[in-house]
Scaffold this motif. Structure first.
Motif, PDB file in Angstrom:
ATOM      1  N   SER A 168      50.111  41.692 -68.670  1.00  0.00           N
ATOM      2  CA  SER A 168      50.440  42.046 -67.527  1.00  0.00           C
ATOM      3  C   SER A 168      51.095  41.054 -66.699  1.00  0.00           C
ATOM      4  O   SER A 168      51.185  39.662 -67.103  1.00  0.00           O
ATOM      5  CB  SER A 168      49.203  42.362 -66.863  1.00  0.00           C
ATOM      6  N   ARG A 169      51.731  41.296 -65.534  1.00  0.00           N
ATOM      7  CA  ARG A 169      52.555  40.234 -64.703  1.00  0.00           C
ATOM      8  C   ARG A 169      51.573  39.628 -63.907  1.00  0.00           C
ATOM      9  O   ARG A 169      50.479  39.992 -63.018  1.00  0.00           O
ATOM     10  CB  ARG A 169      53.537  40.752 -63.799  1.00  0.00           C
ATOM     11  N   ARG A 170      51.462  38.102 -64.249  1.00  0.00           N
ATOM     12  CA  ARG A 170      50.496  37.371 -63.603  1.00  0.00           C
ATOM     13  C   ARG A 170      50.946  36.711 -62.290  1.00  0.00           C
ATOM     14  O   ARG A 170      50.117  36.292 -61.452  1.00  0.00           O
ATOM     15  CB  ARG A 170      49.606  36.333 -64.745  1.00  0.00           C
ATOM     16  N   LEU A 171      52.015  35.538 -62.730  1.00  0.00           N
ATOM     17  CA  LEU A 171      52.493  34.648 -61.722  1.00  0.00           C
ATOM     18  C   LEU A 171      53.821  34.645 -61.574  1.00  0.00           C
ATOM     19  O   LEU A 171      54.499  34.751 -62.369  1.00  0.00           O
ATOM     20  CB  LEU A 171      51.970  33.231 -62.311  1.00  0.00           C
ATOM     21  N   GLU A 172      54.212  34.375 -60.250  1.00  0.00           N
ATOM     22  CA  GLU A 172      55.459  34.143 -59.910  1.00  0.00           C
ATOM     23  C   GLU A 172      55.932  33.091 -59.494  1.00  0.00           C
ATOM     24  O   GLU A 172      54.980  32.410 -58.614  1.00  0.00           O
ATOM     25  CB  GLU A 172      56.152  35.420 -58.702  1.00  0.00           C
ATOM     26  N   ASP A 214      50.748  37.262 -69.020  1.00  0.00           N
ATOM     27  CA  ASP A 214      49.259  36.953 -69.766  1.00  0.00           C
ATOM     28  C   ASP A 214      48.484  38.364 -69.847  1.00  0.00           C
ATOM     29  O   ASP A 214      48.747  38.913 -69.285  1.00  0.00           O
ATOM     30  CB  ASP A 214      48.691  35.804 -68.933  1.00  0.00           C
ATOM     31  N   THR A 215      47.622  37.817 -70.576  1.00  0.00           N
ATOM     32  CA  THR A 215      46.728  38.866 -71.015  1.00  0.00           C
ATOM     33  C   THR A 215      45.631  38.952 -69.782  1.00  0.00           C
ATOM     34  O   THR A 215      45.360  38.054 -68.879  1.00  0.00           O
ATOM     35  CB  THR A 215      45.799  38.421 -72.243  1.00  0.00           C
ATOM     36  N   PRO A 216      44.694  40.105 -69.852  1.00  0.00           N
ATOM     37  CA  PRO A 216      43.739  40.007 -68.693  1.00  0.00           C
ATOM     38  C   PRO A 216      42.766  39.036 -68.618  1.00  0.00           C
ATOM     39  O   PRO A 216      42.263  38.784 -67.498  1.00  0.00           O
ATOM     40  CB  PRO A 216      42.940  41.599 -69.082  1.00  0.00           C
ATOM     41  N   ASP A 217      42.433  38.657 -69.745  1.00  0.00           N
ATOM     42  CA  ASP A 217      41.640  37.236 -69.920  1.00  0.00           C
ATOM     43  C   ASP A 217      42.288  36.021 -69.589  1.00  0.00           C
ATOM     44  O   ASP A 217      41.604  34.945 -69.971  1.00  0.00           O
ATOM     45  CB  ASP A 217      40.340  37.304 -70.927  1.00  0.00           C
ATOM     46  N   ILE A 232      50.191  37.420 -58.823  1.00  0.00           N
ATOM     47  CA  ILE A 232      50.362  38.747 -58.310  1.00  0.00           C
ATOM     48  C   ILE A 232      48.984  39.352 -58.372  1.00  0.00           C
ATOM     49  O   ILE A 232      48.634  40.513 -57.804  1.00  0.00           O
ATOM     50  CB  ILE A 232      51.216  39.221 -59.720  1.00  0.00           C
ATOM     51  N   VAL A 233      48.042  38.865 -59.353  1.00  0.00           N
ATOM     52  CA  VAL A 233      46.746  39.372 -59.215  1.00  0.00           C
ATOM     53  C   VAL A 233      45.721  39.232 -58.128  1.00  0.00           C
ATOM     54  O   VAL A 233      45.383  40.030 -57.221  1.00  0.00           O
ATOM     55  CB  VAL A 233      45.985  38.982 -60.554  1.00  0.00           C
ATOM     56  N   LYS A 267      54.060  30.639 -74.355  1.00  0.00           N
ATOM     57  CA  LYS A 267      54.369  31.214 -73.011  1.00  0.00           C
ATOM     58  C   LYS A 267      55.196  32.410 -73.228  1.00  0.00           C
ATOM     59  O   LYS A 267      56.033  32.329 -73.700  1.00  0.00           O
ATOM     60  CB  LYS A 267      54.682  30.015 -71.899  1.00  0.00           C
ATOM     61  N   ILE A 268      55.027  33.329 -72.404  1.00  0.00           N
ATOM     62  CA  ILE A 268      55.890  34.376 -72.278  1.00  0.00           C
ATOM     63  C   ILE A 268      56.399  34.687 -70.754  1.00  0.00           C
ATOM     64  O   ILE A 268      55.507  35.015 -69.769  1.00  0.00           O
ATOM     65  CB  ILE A 268      55.112  35.763 -72.697  1.00  0.00           C
TER      66      ILE A 268
END
Length: 276
Positions: free
Chosen positions: A160-164, A85-88, A192-193, A104-105
């Motif tokens: 950026s990578r957000r969630l696993e 997802d994006t930073p926001d 991940i954040v 969704k990506i």
């Protein structure tokens, strides 16, 4: 919100898996190659949310109408997903605001084989979903940037990578080869954040994928068991449960539903373990 820091009893989880696997042993198998015949070009998707104990009853009822996808004698497959997802968190926010057109990506890995794909899922304003994917080997290959730039509204450099997410999946197909049922359980998330993790081990997400509005043998079984259609996004619920800074008002009814059905177990990254 009902949340506990204590891990659920391992014996109860293992027991549920054993019961479900025993029921699946009674199903006729269908191979991955045969599953490719289920084209579903005019597909309608409907999701349902329940628990493992109710799933065991459903599987017992559906035995005569469905076959189970079987790969190397296994029917309950471990999956891994990593969402961008994006930073926001633009993709999350689009869903939160009820946008019908959204994307969704993600990277989806089939943990048994190690095969992974970078996927872009688009939903249009009529609720239909289209998916494109390419093989994923990790890293920052320029091919991923070209693929995302050509098939989405985002640039790879802005993501950026957000969630696993890890879960197990059972796939059923009806004997007329006009529909599939995917059944996901043992859901686990790691943000991940924020570093926060949670598990929904007893929750079960059922998705009915059928050819248009063709009659489905499972719908009457679901009604009998009082399992009703329910919208559920693993990405959005996982993000809402693991990032306290995010807005989540639209998802509160679904989080309350999850609370009614199972314990939400929270912790750190060590909670996010492989199912292999």
């Amino acid at each position: 919100m009902k949340v506990t820091e204590t891990l659920p009893c391992c014996e109860s989880i293992i027991g549920d898996v054993g019961v479900i696997d025993g029921i699946l042993d009674l199903y006729d198998p269908i191979s991955l190659q045969e599953m490719k015949k289920v084209r579903l070009m005019n597909r309608v998707d409907t999701k349902y949310v329940t628990t493992k104990s109710v799933l065991a009853r459903l599987l017992s009822m559906a035995n005569s109408e469905y076959m189970v996808q079987t790969i190397d004698s296994r029917t309950n497959m471990p999956y891994y997903t990593m969402y961008f997802d994006t930073p926001d968190c633009h993709m999350y926010m689009e869903h939160l605001h009820g946008r019908k057109r959204r994307q969704k990506i993600r990277v989806r890995k089939y943990e048994n084989s190690g095969t992974a794909f970078l996927e872009i899922k688009k939903k249009n304003n009529k609720g239909r979903t289209a998916k494109k994917r390419i093989e994923w080997s990790g890293g920052d290959d320029v091919g991923y940037a070209e693929f995302i730039g050509s098939n989405s509204a985002y640039k790879f450099s802005h993501l950026s990578r957000r969630l696993e997410n890890r879960f197990r999946r059972i796939t059923l197909v009806n004997r007329q080869m006009t529909e599939r049922l995917t059944i996901d359980s043992d859901l686990r998330f790691h943000n991940i954040v924020s570093g926060k993790a949670c598990s929904l081990d007893d929750l079960v997400i059922i998705e009915l994928k059928r050819d248009g509005m063709a009659a489905s043998p499972v719908t009457s079984m679901l009604r009998t068991l009082r399992i009703h259609p329910a919208k559920f996004s693993k990405y959005c619920i996982g993000m809402a449960l693991t990032d306290d800074a995010l807005k989540k008002n639209r998802f509160k009814p679904r989080i309350m539903m999850v609370n009614r059905l199972t314990r939400i177990v929270t912790g750190n990254e060590s909670l996010f373990v492989s199912h292999t």
